[in-house]
Design a protein around this motif. Structure first.
Motif, mmCIF file in Angstrom:
data_model
loop_
_atom_site.group_PDB
_atom_site.id
_atom_site.type_symbol
_atom_site.label_atom_id
_atom_site.label_comp_id
_atom_site.label_asym_id
_atom_site.label_seq_id
_atom_site.Cartn_x
_atom_site.Cartn_y
_atom_site.Cartn_z
ATOM 1 N N SER A 72 12.154 -4.062 -5.619
ATOM 2 C CA SER A 72 11.964 -5.471 -5.955
ATOM 3 C C SER A 72 10.599 -5.901 -5.433
ATOM 4 O O SER A 72 10.443 -6.215 -4.252
ATOM 5 C CB SER A 72 13.077 -6.314 -5.331
ATOM 6 N N ARG A 74 8.848 -8.517 -5.657
ATOM 7 C CA ARG A 74 8.667 -9.899 -5.192
ATOM 8 C C ARG A 74 9.281 -10.145 -3.818
ATOM 9 O O ARG A 74 9.163 -11.234 -3.274
ATOM 10 C CB ARG A 74 9.260 -10.877 -6.192
ATOM 11 N N ASN A 147 17.896 -4.872 -8.851
ATOM 12 C CA ASN A 147 16.551 -5.421 -8.711
ATOM 13 C C ASN A 147 16.689 -6.902 -8.372
ATOM 14 O O ASN A 147 17.381 -7.634 -9.054
ATOM 15 C CB ASN A 147 15.762 -5.234 -10.005
ATOM 16 N N ASN A 149 14.167 -9.256 -8.154
ATOM 17 C CA ASN A 149 13.047 -10.116 -8.541
ATOM 18 C C ASN A 149 13.487 -11.439 -9.168
ATOM 19 O O ASN A 149 12.930 -12.484 -8.866
ATOM 20 C CB ASN A 149 12.090 -9.376 -9.471
ATOM 21 N N ASP A 150 14.469 -11.401 -10.041
ATOM 22 C CA ASP A 150 14.920 -12.630 -10.684
ATOM 23 C C ASP A 150 15.533 -13.586 -9.663
ATOM 24 O O ASP A 150 15.292 -14.790 -9.706
ATOM 25 C CB ASP A 150 15.930 -12.303 -11.793
ATOM 26 N N ILE A 153 12.728 -15.236 -7.675
ATOM 27 C CA ILE A 153 12.059 -16.301 -8.429
ATOM 28 C C ILE A 153 12.924 -17.551 -8.459
ATOM 29 O O ILE A 153 12.463 -18.654 -8.166
ATOM 30 C CB ILE A 153 11.746 -15.830 -9.868
ATOM 31 N N ARG A 154 14.190 -17.382 -8.808
ATOM 32 C CA ARG A 154 15.075 -18.545 -8.952
ATOM 33 C C ARG A 154 15.326 -19.273 -7.633
ATOM 34 O O ARG A 154 15.420 -20.483 -7.606
ATOM 35 C CB ARG A 154 16.395 -18.125 -9.573
#
Length: 171
Positions: A72, A74, A147, A149-150, A153-154
């Motif tokens: 990941s 992010r 993963n 990353n989502d 972001i959220r």
């Protein structure tokens, strides 16, 4: 001359509403494409009770090597600033990696995480051995490689380990 300008103005104004109706190929049952593009739908199961919670037992997968490695980009190990969340109905879950900080955090909070029914997401895992080490730190909790990353972001987070509940984000 003024009449022509006004007529042109109204013509341009009303032009989008004067388009002919569109026809879509395959719209009619007798269309030539029907025999070539039959859609098979799964049967509808009317026996499922909508008021009963459905839970998948994801701990029965024997070979998760196909999804590994998980990385990941992010997220990284580090400290987070606790903050309040307002996400009613969210079941508690946590993000961990294979790093020493995550493994120590998981060992220290394993009992608490189990009691609250938190699910684990391993968001930084190189191989099956690393996943086994993460799971060994909290053996009675389901931890899946995903993963993150989502989620990062959220929820606007940059670091893990982190516990996310309906009311808070904390370490």
């Amino acid at each position: 001359m003024k009449r022509i300008a006004i007529a042109c103005y109204f013509t341009l104004l009303l032009a989008p509403f004067a388009q002919p109706e569109l026809t879509v190929a395959g719209d009619q049952p007798s269309d030539f494409t029907r025999p070539h593009f039959q859609v098979s739908r799964p049967p509808i199961n009317y026996k499922i009770q909508p008021d009963r919670a459905m839970h998948a037992d994801l701990s029965t997968f024997t070979d998760e090597a196909w999804i590994l490695p998980v990385s990941s980009s992010r997220l990284s190990p580090g400290q987070i600033t606790p903050r309040a969340l307002n996400m009613p109905g969210l079941r508690p879950f946590f993000l961990v990696g294979e790093d020493p900080q995550s493994l120590d955090w998981l060992r220290q909070r394993a009992t608490e995480l189990k009691e609250m029914g938190a699910a684990g997401l391993a968001i930084e895992v190189a191989d099956t051995e690393a996943l086994a080490r993460i799971r060994a730190a909290a053996p009675s909790i389901t931890i899946l490689p995903v993963n993150g990353n989502d989620i990062a972001i959220r929820l606007q987070i940059e670091h893990y380990p982190v516990l996310i509940t309906a009311t808070s984000l904390e370490q």
